[in-house]
Design a protein around this motif. Structure first.
Motif, short mmCIF file in Angstrom:
data_model
loop_
_atom_site.label_atom_id
_atom_site.label_comp_id
_atom_site.label_asym_id
_atom_site.label_seq_id
_atom_site.Cartn_x
_atom_site.Cartn_y
_atom_site.Cartn_z
N ASP A 296 30.64 18.24 56.07
CA ASP A 296 31.94 18.07 55.43
C ASP A 296 33.06 17.95 56.46
O ASP A 296 34.15 17.46 56.14
CB ASP A 296 32.24 19.26 54.52
CG ASP A 296 31.26 19.35 53.36
OD1 ASP A 296 31.34 18.48 52.47
OD2 ASP A 296 30.40 20.26 53.37
N ALA A 297 32.81 18.39 57.69
CA ALA A 297 33.81 18.29 58.76
C ALA A 297 33.13 18.42 60.10
O ALA A 297 32.11 19.12 60.23
CB ALA A 297 34.87 19.38 58.62
N LEU A 298 33.67 17.74 61.11
CA LEU A 298 33.23 17.92 62.49
C LEU A 298 34.26 18.78 63.20
O LEU A 298 35.46 18.53 63.12
CB LEU A 298 33.12 16.58 63.21
CG LEU A 298 32.74 16.74 64.70
CD1 LEU A 298 31.23 16.86 64.86
CD2 LEU A 298 33.28 15.61 65.55
N ALA A 299 33.79 19.80 63.92
CA ALA A 299 34.65 20.64 64.74
C ALA A 299 34.42 20.32 66.20
O ALA A 299 33.28 20.42 66.69
CB ALA A 299 34.37 22.12 64.47
N LEU A 300 35.47 19.92 66.91
CA LEU A 300 35.38 19.59 68.34
C LEU A 300 36.42 20.45 69.07
O LEU A 300 37.56 20.04 69.25
CB LEU A 300 35.65 18.10 68.56
CG LEU A 300 35.36 17.55 69.95
CD1 LEU A 300 33.86 17.57 70.25
CD2 LEU A 300 35.90 16.13 70.09
N PRO A 301 36.04 21.66 69.52
CA PRO A 301 37.01 22.62 70.07
C PRO A 301 37.15 22.57 71.60
O PRO A 301 37.53 23.56 72.22
CB PRO A 301 36.40 23.95 69.63
CG PRO A 301 34.92 23.72 69.71
CD PRO A 301 34.70 22.27 69.35
N SER A 302 36.88 21.45 72.22
CA SER A 302 36.74 21.35 73.67
C SER A 302 38.02 21.75 74.42
O SER A 302 39.13 21.56 73.95
CB SER A 302 36.37 19.92 74.05
OG SER A 302 35.21 19.50 73.39
N HIS A 303 37.79 22.25 75.64
CA HIS A 303 38.89 22.48 76.59
C HIS A 303 39.19 21.22 77.39
O HIS A 303 40.31 21.05 77.89
CB HIS A 303 38.53 23.61 77.56
CG HIS A 303 38.26 24.91 76.88
ND1 HIS A 303 37.63 25.96 77.50
CD2 HIS A 303 38.55 25.34 75.62
CE1 HIS A 303 37.52 26.98 76.67
NE2 HIS A 303 38.07 26.62 75.52
N SER A 304 38.20 20.37 77.56
CA SER A 304 38.38 19.10 78.27
C SER A 304 37.43 18.08 77.67
O SER A 304 36.34 18.41 77.24
CB SER A 304 38.12 19.26 79.77
OG SER A 304 36.76 19.61 80.02
N GLU A 305 37.88 16.84 77.62
CA GLU A 305 37.06 15.74 77.11
C GLU A 305 37.52 14.45 77.77
O GLU A 305 38.64 14.35 78.25
CB GLU A 305 37.20 15.59 75.58
CG GLU A 305 36.38 16.58 74.77
CD GLU A 305 34.88 16.34 74.84
OE1 GLU A 305 34.46 15.35 75.46
OE2 GLU A 305 34.13 17.15 74.27
N GLY A 306 36.64 13.47 77.75
CA GLY A 306 37.01 12.13 78.19
C GLY A 306 37.17 11.25 76.97
O GLY A 306 38.19 11.21 76.31
N SER A 307 36.10 10.51 76.67
CA SER A 307 36.05 9.66 75.48
C SER A 307 34.80 10.09 74.72
O SER A 307 33.76 9.45 74.81
CB SER A 307 35.99 8.19 75.88
OG SER A 307 35.94 7.35 74.75
N PRO A 308 34.86 11.20 73.98
CA PRO A 308 33.64 11.84 73.48
C PRO A 308 32.88 11.00 72.46
O PRO A 308 33.43 10.58 71.44
CB PRO A 308 34.16 13.13 72.84
CG PRO A 308 35.61 12.91 72.60
CD PRO A 308 36.08 11.96 73.66
N ASN A 309 31.60 10.77 72.76
CA ASN A 309 30.74 10.02 71.84
C ASN A 309 30.65 10.70 70.48
O ASN A 309 30.63 10.03 69.44
CB ASN A 309 29.34 9.88 72.44
CG ASN A 309 29.27 8.81 73.50
OD1 ASN A 309 29.61 7.66 73.26
ND2 ASN A 309 28.83 9.19 74.68
#
Length: 404
Positions: A296-309
């Protein structure tokens, strides 16, 4: 149209995730009529690494061991019809790898050498190959999980300024590279791409839910990625704790897909906070599509990312997203238009965004629909391939002009 371009790709990979997935997607697109009608023909080969158990080196002449497939990535590449040379090594920076790499490159005679990851960049510069052939280095960002990785990242900062072009995945990474000494006119920003998601049958979705123990009426929050510190999973655990305080009536499960060094600590934190009934650790999954389909939802709690797949894949699948506004995430997702973005390390805001999304069906549907349209229009494999091919063709033309 220019003549055939021979591209040799050096990459560290054992599974088909991240950069390896992008590389194979590019190979697939190169075989389509859209590609072949507009671009010069390409010839691909891959060089990768295999560490032998017990320190024994299997073979220092990979050409004679062409059918050896030590891992999932090599098997997948060969299944795509790509020739793969496997460098055997005793440890991560085995000096014997330099000799093997030189032999392979001399035999393949590429027009362009392309590298991914720290070791590939380092060996290409140290071996002198980067001076003999046009060299394109892919920068996927830095991981700072421990002192060893920070040391490895310094090798990148030594290697990358020597590449003819450095392709990175977002604007903030381009700025970091410039500050680290890479000439700005050699840096190219090229976001990752995503293909249209496969259709997942209702039977497959129902079977997965049963296997996970998801009951009727339970919402599913999905987190996908390596379980390492910079991915922010501990913040997500705190956000889930806060979510239960905000809405004790909400029935949900957090499904965590991925492996990594933080798993044991995360499982301990979940247990200590009394969340064991709400969090499932799945481990590594080869085919993630069914998980996007049931969530129902994606959680992306990153401290750093580029272009996340994972962000691109979830959006393409029409899955509403809550993400931290770090790195290249705001260059892909637009807050309140096709995703909900919050500050990094702000578990309270993350929890409130989760509660909002899981309780407002109209909001979730609108964000998911807008996300799918956005990424399919702007982050398609064809757009990604065109960006790369302009770089390759320019370098190949420059090299041909130099030799003439």
């Amino acid at each position: 149209m220019t003549s055939r371009i021979k591209l040799l790709c050096v990459i560290e990979a054992t599974t088909v995730t991240g950069p390896a997935k992008n590389l194979l997607n590019f190979f697939r697109f190169s075989r389509t009529s859209e590609f072949q009608d507009q671009w010069p023909p390409m010839e691909f080969s891959i060089v990768t690494f295999h560490r032998e158990s017990g320190g024994a080196v299997r073979n220092e002449n990979p050409a004679s061991d062409i059918e050896f497939s030590p891992n999932a990535f090599v098997a997948a590449a060969r299944a795509e019809g790509v020739e793969v040379d496997v460098i055997s090594e005793r440890f991560r920076f085995d000096p014997r790898a330099i000799r093997q790499l030189r032999r392979i490159v001399a035999r393949r005679k590429p027009d362009i050498v392309q590298t991914h990851m720290i070791k590939s960049h380092f060996l290409t510069k140290l071996s002198g190959i980067g001076r003999k052939y046009p060299w394109v280095a892919y920068h996927h960002g830095y991981t700072t999980t421990d002192l060893k990785m920070r040391g490895y990242n310094q090798l990148n900062r030594w290697s990358l300024p020597s590449a003819a072009r450095v392709i990175t995945v977002c604007g903030p990474f381009a700025e970091d590279l410039s500050h680290a000494g890479v000439p700005r006119d050699r840096i190219i920003v090229c976001h990752n791409s995503v293909a249209a998601p496969p259709v997942v049958s209702e039977d497959s979705k129902r079977a997965l839910k049963e296997r996970l123990g998801i009951v009727d009426g339970e919402r599913i929050v999905l987190a996908v990625g390596r379980l390492s510190r910079e991915k922010g999973h501990r913040d997500l655990v705190d956000a889930i704790t806060r979510l239960r305080e905000l809405n004790s009536e909400l029935k949900f499960k957090l499904v965590v897909v991925g492996e990594g060094p933080e798993r044991e600590d995360l499982e301990r934190a979940v247990s200590q906070k009394g969340l064991a009934a709400f969090v499932l650790f799945i481990g590594h999954v080869e085919n993630i599509s069914p998980y996007y389909a049931i969530a129902d939802a994606l959680a992306l709690p990153s401290h750093s990312e580029g272009s996340p797949n994972v962000l691109l894949e979830a959006m393409a699948a029409g899955l509403p997203v809550i993400a931290t506004a770090v790195g290249g995430v705001p260059e892909i997702a637009i807050n309140n238009q096709n995703a909900l973005l919050v500050a990094s390390r702000d578990s309270d805001s993350f929890a409130r965004a989760l509660n909002r999304l899981l309780t407002d069906t109209e909001l979730a549907r609108g964000l998911g629909s807008a996300a799918a349209t956005h990424v399919i229009e702007n982050f398609s494999p064809s757009a990604y391939a065109r960006s790369l091919l302009r770089v390759y063709r320019s370098l190949a033309s420059d090299e041909a002009a130099t030799k003439s």
